[in-house]
Design a protein around this motif. Sequence first.
Motif, short mmCIF file in Angstrom:
data_model
loop_
_atom_site.label_atom_id
_atom_site.label_comp_id
_atom_site.label_asym_id
_atom_site.label_seq_id
_atom_site.Cartn_x
_atom_site.Cartn_y
_atom_site.Cartn_z
N GLY A 112 11.24 -0.35 -12.35
CA GLY A 112 10.53 -0.02 -11.20
C GLY A 112 10.47 -0.84 -10.15
O GLY A 112 9.90 -0.68 -8.83
N GLN A 113 10.79 -1.94 -10.37
CA GLN A 113 10.60 -3.00 -9.41
C GLN A 113 11.37 -2.67 -8.04
O GLN A 113 12.67 -2.31 -8.17
N THR A 114 11.03 -2.76 -6.83
CA THR A 114 11.50 -2.21 -5.62
C THR A 114 11.33 -3.23 -4.38
O THR A 114 10.42 -3.66 -4.19
N LYS A 115 12.54 -3.16 -3.83
CA LYS A 115 12.35 -4.15 -2.55
C LYS A 115 12.94 -3.43 -1.27
O LYS A 115 14.21 -3.05 -1.42
N PHE A 116 12.11 -3.21 -0.54
CA PHE A 116 12.72 -2.92 0.79
C PHE A 116 13.22 -3.85 2.04
O PHE A 116 12.38 -4.77 2.09
N THR A 117 14.20 -3.61 2.61
CA THR A 117 14.76 -4.53 3.37
C THR A 117 15.17 -4.05 4.79
O THR A 117 15.80 -2.77 4.69
N ILE A 118 14.71 -4.46 5.98
CA ILE A 118 15.20 -3.62 7.21
C ILE A 118 16.38 -3.78 7.38
O ILE A 118 17.21 -4.83 7.23
N ALA A 119 16.97 -2.56 7.87
CA ALA A 119 18.60 -2.33 7.87
C ALA A 119 18.61 -1.90 9.36
O ALA A 119 17.88 -1.91 10.29
N ALA A 120 20.07 -1.95 9.78
CA ALA A 120 20.55 -1.43 11.18
C ALA A 120 19.85 -0.20 11.64
O ALA A 120 19.56 0.80 10.69
N VAL A 121 19.80 0.12 12.78
CA VAL A 121 19.19 1.31 13.31
C VAL A 121 20.26 2.70 12.54
O VAL A 121 21.31 2.66 12.72
N GLY A 122 19.54 3.71 12.25
CA GLY A 122 20.03 4.75 11.41
C GLY A 122 20.76 5.61 12.46
O GLY A 122 21.50 6.72 11.93
N GLY A 123 20.49 5.75 13.72
CA GLY A 123 21.05 6.82 14.82
C GLY A 123 20.82 6.26 16.13
O GLY A 123 20.37 5.34 16.27
N PHE A 150 7.74 -4.41 -4.50
CA PHE A 150 6.87 -3.29 -4.95
C PHE A 150 7.32 -3.17 -6.37
O PHE A 150 8.48 -3.33 -6.70
N VAL A 151 6.42 -2.03 -7.06
CA VAL A 151 6.46 -1.25 -8.14
C VAL A 151 6.40 0.04 -8.09
O VAL A 151 5.50 0.60 -7.44
N ALA A 152 7.72 0.74 -8.29
CA ALA A 152 7.21 2.20 -7.97
C ALA A 152 6.72 2.89 -9.14
O ALA A 152 6.97 2.50 -10.42
N ASP A 153 5.88 3.91 -9.10
CA ASP A 153 5.03 4.26 -10.19
C ASP A 153 4.34 5.81 -9.77
O ASP A 153 4.26 6.14 -8.95
N TRP A 154 3.88 6.34 -11.01
CA TRP A 154 3.31 7.69 -10.74
C TRP A 154 1.85 7.36 -10.19
O TRP A 154 1.00 6.78 -11.10
N LEU A 155 1.52 7.42 -9.07
CA LEU A 155 0.24 7.19 -8.43
C LEU A 155 -0.22 8.51 -7.75
O LEU A 155 0.60 9.23 -7.21
N PRO A 156 -1.75 8.52 -7.71
CA PRO A 156 -2.56 7.67 -8.20
C PRO A 156 -2.93 7.92 -10.01
O PRO A 156 -2.40 9.09 -10.36
#
Length: 458
Positions: free
Chosen positions: A383-394, A422-428
Motif C-alpha cells: 500500500g506504500q504510495t508516493k505522489f510526485t508533482i508532474a507536468a501540467v495535464g492540459g 503514504f500508505v493506501a488503506d480502507w479508511l476510516p
Amino acid sequence: MKKNIFKIFAALFFIAVIVSCRKEDPLNVDFSKLNIDNPVANTPLDTWLTTTFLNEYNIDVIYRYNRFYHGDDRDVAAVKVDKVQPQMQTVLEGFLLPYRKVAGVTFIKKYAPKQFVLFGSGSYNPDNSYTLATAAAGRNITIYDLNSFDLSDPNTIVNKLRTIHHEFTHILNQIVPMPVDFQLITKSTYLATWTTKSDESAQADGYVTPYASSQPGEDFAETTTSLLVYGQAWYDDRANGSTAAGKIALKAKEASVEQYFTVNLGIDFRALQREIQEVVRNTYNYQQASFPYWLGQNLYKSLIVNAAGDPIYSAFPLSTPFSLVNNNMKTAIAALPYGLTYNFMKLNFTSSTAMDIEINFNQGTRSFISRYAYTMDLDQATGQTKFTIAAVGGNDASWVGNANLLRPAVQPMLDYLSNNTFVADWLPTGVDAVNYNKYGGFYVLGTPANNFYGLLGQ
C-alpha cells in the motif's frame, strides 16, 4: 480310498484339537500402531473438535474415512489428519463466528449444518470436473480436496472459505427457498454444460463464474459467496468489466441476494459481509481484499474529501494534521481578492500510475475547478504510495488559468501530498456496514494518525 480319506481327516482333526488346546501367552499387539486412523482414540484433535464444534454448536465433524459418506460410485481419498484442524479453524473464523455475531445464536442453532464430513481428494464427475463440496438435507456439508489445503497460502484459505459459504447457501435455500425474481434475471442463458463456457463469456452474460451459469441454484450460491468472501470491490470490478446487459444482471442479482437475507432470513447482509471481509483482510491477509490492490487495478477513479458536505466526517473526523492543511487552504482561497469559496478536494486516479488533484470552488453562484497533476507510485502489496508533482495535464482553464489563480492558496496542500510517503488503506477504520468499502484514503508512512480519506467513485 474312503478309509484313507477318513484317516487324513482324523489326523487333521487331531492336530486342530492339539493347537486349540495349546496354552500360550496372549498376543501383545497394539493395533493403534497398525491403524493410525483408530476411531477409538480420543486424540487432542478429537477433544478440540468436540469442545469447539459439538459442545458449542452441536456440529459433528467426521474426518475418519467412511465410504458411506461419499457413495459407492466414487473413489475418494481420506483426509490427512494434519489438515483437519486448520480447515475447521477456517470454518469457525470465517463462517460460524461472523454469522453468530450478526445473526445470533438462535440462527446458528436453527440453520447451521449439524455435520461436516471431510475428505482428502476431490470427487470427480463424468464431465472431468470434480466436486469440491456438497450440501445435503439441510444439515450436512461434505468438503473434498482438503489434502491440498495450505494454511500459509491466503488464496487457498479463501477459496476453501468460499466453498463453505457456497454450500451453506444451498442449505439456507433448502430451508427458505431462493427468490423467484433471481431465477428470472438471466433465465435464457443458463447452460447445463457449463464446463464449455469461458470465464469471459460468463462475465459478459452476468455471472460471477462459469459454474454459476449452470442453473439458478448454483448461480444464487455463487453470487452470495462472491459478495461475502471475495467482497464488494471484487463484485463491482466483475460488474464494471461486463457488458452493459451483464452489469445490469449482476447488480440485479446483488440486490436480490441482499433482499433474501434481509427480508426472508432477517439478517443484515451488509453487516455479515463486513464481518467476513474483516476476517479475510485481517486474519487471512488476502491481498484482493485490500484497498491498494483495487486502487492498483484502477477500480476506483476518484476520492472526494468534502469535510463540510459529507456527514460521515462528524462520526469519523479527518486527522488533525490534514485538517490543519485543509482549513488553511480554505482560508487562503477565501482571502484571495476574487470572492472565492472553497468547496471540496477531489483526487482523480486517471490510471494506476497517475493522479491529479481537483479543487472545486465557487465565485458567487458559479462553480469552477482547478487541477494539478501527479504521478503515483503504488505498491499493491504494502500500500506504500508516493505522489510526485508532474507536468501540467492540459491547456484548458482548469489546468492553466484557474490552477495558476489558486496556486498560492493551494500550494501547502500540494506540498503535503508530494512531501510525504503514504500508505493506501480502507479508511476510516471501524466504519459501519452501510459505508463499508465506500471510503478509502491514505495515512503517512509510520504515522497512521496523520491521514485523510474520502468517498470513492468508480
